[in-house]
Write a protein that holds these residues in place. Structure first.
Motif, PDB file in Angstrom:
ATOM      1  N   ARG A 143       0.834  -1.205   0.000  1.00 12.61           N
ATOM      2  CA  ARG A 143       0.000   0.000   0.000  1.00 12.61           C
ATOM      3  C   ARG A 143       0.866   1.251   0.000  1.00 12.61           C
ATOM      4  O   ARG A 143       0.656   2.183  -0.775  1.00 12.61           O
ATOM      5  N   THR A 144       1.893   1.273   0.865  1.00 14.77           N
ATOM      6  CA  THR A 144       2.789   2.430   0.931  1.00 14.77           C
ATOM      7  C   THR A 144       3.542   2.599  -0.381  1.00 14.77           C
ATOM      8  O   THR A 144       3.724   3.728  -0.864  1.00 14.77           O
ATOM      9  N   THR A 145       3.970   1.492  -0.977  1.00 13.59           N
ATOM     10  CA  THR A 145       4.649   1.545  -2.270  1.00 13.59           C
ATOM     11  C   THR A 145       3.757   2.204  -3.317  1.00 13.59           C
ATOM     12  O   THR A 145       4.198   3.075  -4.068  1.00 13.59           O
ATOM     13  N   LYS A 146       2.476   1.813  -3.353  1.00 13.66           N
ATOM     14  CA  LYS A 146       1.542   2.417  -4.319  1.00 13.66           C
ATOM     15  C   LYS A 146       1.381   3.907  -4.069  1.00 13.66           C
ATOM     16  O   LYS A 146       1.333   4.695  -5.016  1.00 13.66           O
ATOM     17  N   VAL A 147       1.303   4.302  -2.815  1.00 17.51           N
ATOM     18  CA  VAL A 147       1.165   5.722  -2.494  1.00 17.51           C
ATOM     19  C   VAL A 147       2.401   6.497  -2.958  1.00 17.51           C
ATOM     20  O   VAL A 147       2.287   7.532  -3.626  1.00 17.51           O
ATOM     21  N   LEU A 148       3.596   5.993  -2.628  1.00 19.25           N
ATOM     22  CA  LEU A 148       4.822   6.709  -2.981  1.00 19.25           C
ATOM     23  C   LEU A 148       5.029   6.784  -4.495  1.00 19.25           C
ATOM     24  O   LEU A 148       5.384   7.846  -5.035  1.00 19.25           O
ATOM     25  N   TYR A 149       4.828   5.677  -5.190  1.00 23.22           N
ATOM     26  CA  TYR A 149       4.940   5.713  -6.653  1.00 23.22           C
ATOM     27  C   TYR A 149       3.833   6.586  -7.243  1.00 23.22           C
ATOM     28  O   TYR A 149       4.045   7.285  -8.240  1.00 23.22           O
ATOM     29  N   GLY A 150       2.652   6.546  -6.646  1.00 23.48           N
ATOM     30  CA  GLY A 150       1.553   7.400  -7.106  1.00 23.48           C
ATOM     31  C   GLY A 150       1.907   8.877  -6.996  1.00 23.48           C
ATOM     32  O   GLY A 150       1.610   9.672  -7.900  1.00 23.48           O
ATOM     33  N   ILE A 151       2.547   9.256  -5.901  1.00 25.55           N
ATOM     34  CA  ILE A 151       2.994  10.636  -5.727  1.00 25.55           C
ATOM     35  C   ILE A 151       4.017  10.991  -6.806  1.00 25.55           C
ATOM     36  O   ILE A 151       3.950  12.072  -7.413  1.00 25.55           O
ATOM     37  N   ASN A 152       4.970  10.094  -7.067  1.00 25.89           N
ATOM     38  CA  ASN A 152       5.973  10.345  -8.115  1.00 25.89           C
ATOM     39  C   ASN A 152       5.317  10.476  -9.489  1.00 25.89           C
ATOM     40  O   ASN A 152       5.682  11.353 -10.275  1.00 25.89           O
ATOM     41  N   LYS A 153       4.362   9.611  -9.775  1.00 32.11           N
ATOM     42  CA  LYS A 153       3.670   9.657 -11.069  1.00 32.11           C
ATOM     43  C   LYS A 153       2.918  10.975 -11.194  1.00 32.11           C
ATOM     44  O   LYS A 153       2.986  11.643 -12.234  1.00 32.11           O
ATOM     45  N   TRP A 154       2.191  11.364 -10.158  1.00 27.65           N
ATOM     46  CA  TRP A 154       1.438  12.614 -10.155  1.00 27.65           C
ATOM     47  C   TRP A 154       2.386  13.784 -10.392  1.00 27.65           C
ATOM     48  O   TRP A 154       2.097  14.676 -11.197  1.00 27.65           O
ATOM     49  N   ALA A 155       3.527  13.792  -9.700  1.00 26.73           N
ATOM     50  CA  ALA A 155       4.503  14.881  -9.835  1.00 26.73           C
ATOM     51  C   ALA A 155       5.057  14.941 -11.255  1.00 26.73           C
ATOM     52  O   ALA A 155       5.216  16.032 -11.818  1.00 26.73           O
ATOM     53  N   ASN A 156       5.363  13.799 -11.838  1.00 28.00           N
ATOM     54  CA  ASN A 156       5.874  13.761 -13.214  1.00 28.00           C
ATOM     55  C   ASN A 156       4.855  14.339 -14.188  1.00 28.00           C
ATOM     56  O   ASN A 156       5.207  15.092 -15.097  1.00 28.00           O
ATOM     57  N   GLU A 157       3.602  13.970 -14.027  1.00 25.97           N
ATOM     58  CA  GLU A 157       2.545  14.402 -14.947  1.00 25.97           C
ATOM     59  C   GLU A 157       2.282  15.905 -14.886  1.00 25.97           C
ATOM     60  O   GLU A 157       1.791  16.479 -15.846  1.00 25.97           O
ATOM     61  N   ARG A 158       2.613  16.518 -13.768  1.00 26.81           N
ATOM     62  CA  ARG A 158       2.312  17.934 -13.574  1.00 26.81           C
ATOM     63  C   ARG A 158       3.546  18.832 -13.580  1.00 26.81           C
ATOM     64  O   ARG A 158       3.456  20.008 -13.275  1.00 26.81           O
ATOM     65  N   GLY A 159       4.679  18.266 -13.922  1.00 26.52           N
ATOM     66  CA  GLY A 159       5.888  19.079 -14.032  1.00 26.52           C
ATOM     67  C   GLY A 159       6.341  19.694 -12.718  1.00 26.52           C
ATOM     68  O   GLY A 159       6.843  20.819 -12.697  1.00 26.52           O
TER      69      GLY A 159
END
Length: 185
Positions: A143-159
């Motif tokens: 669950r924590t892995t999904k949250v952390l990667y999700g944050i990274n993905k979100w950050a990448n998508e929004r510059g």
């Protein structure tokens, strides 16, 4: 010896960070790219209500990091050249992130698979090292892995320009004979 260790760790961190963030920049490139631009700063208070982290006097790390994150958000938003974004506060993940984690669950899983594949390729090519970390650490839950990667993905998508993860250490560590102190951003 300390400077050699820091240099080695910096190279490893930059290599690992590049799995999530595409660009590695020199100080000159940073100045050229960001001078006069409004910086987007993502503030990620460590841990959450499910994984509270360590604790001090019965208060979980997640509570402390949320308070620090809230303070940092309020402080940074006073600067017209900075757009701070807070991932989580003392009440939990902001609606934007909670919705994103739910809505993009499959895409986040694909992002994790892709990043792990890139890491394996990097390791196999000899371009990266897979030495154990200098400090013992608990492996993140799925669950924590999904949250952390999700944050990274979100950050990448929004510059996002800067991502600050806030954590506090618990010396002496309860579970291991490991000595360290300080904080982590």
């Amino acid at each position: 010896a300390h400077s050699d260790f820091v240099g080695t760790m910096t190279r490893k961190v930059w290599g690992l960070a590049s799995l999530f963030f595409a660009d590695d920049l020199t100080p000159k490139e940073i100045k050229g790219r960001y001078w006069g631009k409004r910086l987007i700063v993502l503030i990620v208070p460590g841990h959450d209500a499910i994984d509270g982290g360590t604790s001090y006097k019965g208060v979980p790390e997640a509570e402390y990091t949320a308070r620090i994150g809230e303070y940092l958000y309020e402080y940074l938003k006073q600067n017209a050249n900075i757009q701070p974004i807070l991932v989580r506060n003392r009440n939990g993940y902001t609606k934007e992130f909670a919705d994103y984690f739910s809505r993009e669950e499959t895409a986040i899983g694909d992002f994790i698979t892709s990043a792990r594949g890139r890491f394996k390729e990097l390791s196999a090519s000899g371009a990266g090292e897979t030495t154990p970390p200098p400090l013992a650490h608990i492996r993140a839950s799925a669950r924590t892995t999904k949250v952390l990667y999700g944050i990274n993905k979100w950050a990448n998508e929004r510059g996002v320009d800067i991502v600050l993860h806030i954590h506090l250490n618990d010396f002496p560590r309860k579970a291991w004979d490991v000595k360290y102190d300080g904080y982590s951003l």
